[in-house]
Design a protein around this motif. Sequence first.
Motif, short mmCIF file in Angstrom:
data_model
loop_
_atom_site.label_atom_id
_atom_site.label_comp_id
_atom_site.label_asym_id
_atom_site.label_seq_id
_atom_site.Cartn_x
_atom_site.Cartn_y
_atom_site.Cartn_z
N VAL A 129 0.83 -1.21 0.00
CA VAL A 129 0.00 0.00 0.00
C VAL A 129 0.87 1.26 0.00
O VAL A 129 0.67 2.17 -0.82
N SER A 130 1.88 1.28 0.88
CA SER A 130 2.73 2.48 0.90
C SER A 130 3.49 2.63 -0.41
O SER A 130 3.73 3.75 -0.86
N LYS A 131 3.83 1.50 -1.06
CA LYS A 131 4.54 1.58 -2.34
C LYS A 131 3.63 2.12 -3.45
O LYS A 131 4.10 2.76 -4.39
N GLY A 132 2.32 1.81 -3.34
CA GLY A 132 1.38 2.33 -4.33
C GLY A 132 1.40 3.85 -4.33
O GLY A 132 1.46 4.49 -5.39
N TYR A 133 1.38 4.45 -3.12
CA TYR A 133 1.43 5.92 -3.03
C TYR A 133 2.75 6.44 -3.59
O TYR A 133 2.80 7.46 -4.28
N ILE A 134 3.84 5.72 -3.27
CA ILE A 134 5.15 6.20 -3.73
C ILE A 134 5.23 6.12 -5.25
O ILE A 134 5.76 7.02 -5.90
N PHE A 135 4.67 5.05 -5.83
CA PHE A 135 4.70 4.94 -7.29
C PHE A 135 3.91 6.09 -7.92
O PHE A 135 4.34 6.68 -8.91
N LEU A 136 2.76 6.43 -7.31
CA LEU A 136 1.98 7.57 -7.83
C LEU A 136 2.82 8.85 -7.72
O LEU A 136 2.83 9.68 -8.64
N LEU A 137 3.54 8.99 -6.60
CA LEU A 137 4.37 10.18 -6.42
C LEU A 137 5.44 10.26 -7.50
O LEU A 137 5.69 11.32 -8.08
N ILE A 138 6.07 9.10 -7.80
CA ILE A 138 7.10 9.10 -8.85
C ILE A 138 6.48 9.50 -10.18
O ILE A 138 7.05 10.27 -10.95
#
Lengths: 133, 498
Positions: free
Chosen positions: B257-266
Amino acid sequence: MTALLTYCTNLFNNYEEVVAVILFSIGFCILLFSRNLIKKVVGLDIMDTGVFLLLASRGYIEGRSVPIIVDGVTSMENYINPIPAGLVLTGIVVSVSVSALMLSLTVRIYRTYRTLDVDALYMMMSVSKGGKR
Amino acid sequence: MSFVQNFPFFSIILSLLCAVISFFLGARWAKRLTLFLLTSSIVLQSCILSFCFRNHISYAYMMGHYSAPWGNEIAAGILEPLFALLFAVVMLCSVLGGMHRMEQDVFPGKQNFYWIMVDLAHVSLMALCYTNDIFTGYVFIEICTIASCALLSIRESGRSLLAAVRYMIFALVGSGLFLIGVIFTYSVTGQLLFPQLYEAIGKLWAAGTYRFSMTVAIGLMVVGLAIKSGMFPFHFWMPDTYGRATPASSGILSGVVSKGYIFLLIKIIYRVIGIDIFTASGVQTLLLLFGIAGMIVGSVSAIFAKRLTTMVAFSSVAQIGYIYMGLGMGTQAALVAVFFQIFSHALTKPMLFLSAFQLSHASGGRQDFHSLHGAGHRHPVAGCTFTVGALSMVGIPIFAGFIPKLYFATSAFGLGWKTWPVLAALAISTILNVMYFLYTTILIWIPEEEGTHAHIRVKPQAGTVFPAVLLAGFNLLVGLQSAGLTTLFTQGMDLFCQ
C-alpha cells in the motif's frame, strides 16, 4: 496605504477562497487538536467542506448559467465550467464514505473502552502495554 | 490495437466485480474469488509487461467516449505493469501466508468483508499504477485508505482499533493536502490529465508566471503522499499500524500500500511536474533531507523497540527513508536504485512480518525479545525466512537489499554537496540495521536451555510457510539476477519519462 487597500479589495473580491481557507483551518485544527473522536470526525467534514468550496468556486464564472442545455443553446460562452462541479460531487462521495468509516470505528472504540477521549484511550493503551500481543 | 492493451482496464474492472460479488458470498467462496482475482491479475500484468517490453511501447488508453482534455485515461508502459505485477504477487503471498491466522483474528461472520477489502485494495493499487489522470489518482488514494483502514481494524482487538483511528487521521490529512495541491494545479493549468498537465506546467514555468502557486501545489501534493506513505516526520502512525494488524494485513499495508502511493508520487514527479521543475522548486532537496533523517531515526527507534513486530515496523520507516532519499537525489541512476529499493522492500517486509508472527506463535504468542530466545529452533522454517529477510534488510550481498544500497552509493557521486550526506547516511543506517536485525537473528538462533517455551515445537504447515519461502526465493532471485531488472527499469524509464 494604497497597497493595503488593494490587498483588502482583493481579499474581498475573492471571498470564496478566503472563506474556504478559514473553514479549512478550523477543520484542520479540530481534526488534529480536539480530544474527542466525534469532534475529530466533525472537524474532518468541515475541512472537506473548505476544500470543496475552493474547488467549486474555481468552476463558477460570473454571469453564466448552469451547464444544462436549454432551448438549444450549445455555445460554451453561456455556461459555467462543469468539471469542478463533477470533481466536487466525487469528492463528496469520498468524504461521506470516509466519515462513515470513522464513525463506525468510533462506535467500536466506545463499545470496547467506554470513552471517546483520545488522551484517556492512549493512557489505557500505555497501561496495558507489555510483551503481550 | 492489440487485445492485450485492454488488460489494464480488465484488471481494474475485474477486481471491482469480484468485490461486489464477494459481498453476496460466504467467507469460503469470497476467499476463493479473491485468490482467483490475484492469480488472474498476475497473469494479466505479465501479459501487458511482455507485450510492452517486446514492442517497446507505452500507450494511453481512453476510458469512456470522451477524448483527451475532457475524458479519463489509463496509461501503460513497462514500469506500470511491472509494479502492478509486483503488488499482485506480494498481495497473493501475504494473504496466503496470513490466511490461517486471519481466520482466528477475524470474527467468522465478518470474514467475507476481509476479502472484499483485499479486492478493493487490489483495485486501488492497480488504478494508482495505471491511471493517467490526477483526480482519478486522488479518488483511488482514498479508496486505498478506506480499504487499508478496514484491513487493519477488522481484527478483534482494541489496540488495532486505536491504531486504525490514528492511521485514518494521518491518512486523511495527507489526502486533504494532496487534494488541495490538485486543485491549485487545476486552477493554474485547467488540466487534469498527465500529458496535458506536463505541457501546461512546463509552459507556465518557462514563462515565469504562477511560480509560487506551482511550488506550493507541488509541495502540497508531495507532502500529502509523503504523509500517507510514512516519510520521517509523519511516521507516527506506522509502528502501531503495521505491528498490530493481522499478519496478512501487515504484509499488504507495509509491502504494497505504501509503495502504491510512492509509485503515484514518482509518476507525478516525472510525468506531471517534470524532474527539472521539481528540482528547481526546491522540494527535492527537502525530500533528500527528510529521507536521510528517516533512515537514521527509524533505525534508532527500531533499536529501542520492545516488540518484534514493532521493530520490523520501525525498520519500514528507515526503508521508506531510503526511497525518499533516492527521490531527493533526482538522477536517473538514483531512480533505478529507488525502484530496486521498492522491489526489495516489498518482497522482504511481508516475509519478515509473516515469519515474525510465526516465531511469536512458537513462543507462546509473546513478542518480547526475552520470550523469543531460541524461537528459530522451535520453528525452523520461520527462523530461516526471518534470517533471509534480516540479512536482506542489512544489505548483505546475494540478497535483494544489497542492490539498492550499492546503486544509491554509486549514484551519489557527482551530485555536488549531496554526495557526502548520502554516503554517510548509507553507512550509518547500515550499521544501525546490523545492530537490531543481526541482534534479533542471533537471538532467535541461540538455543534456549531451560525456559517456558523450550518444550514448544511447532510443526510447520505447508500452506502457512510456503508463501514466506516463496518470497525468500524471489528475494534471492532479485539479489542474484539484478541485471535483468536493471534492463527493465532503464527501458521502462525511457518510456516513462519521455
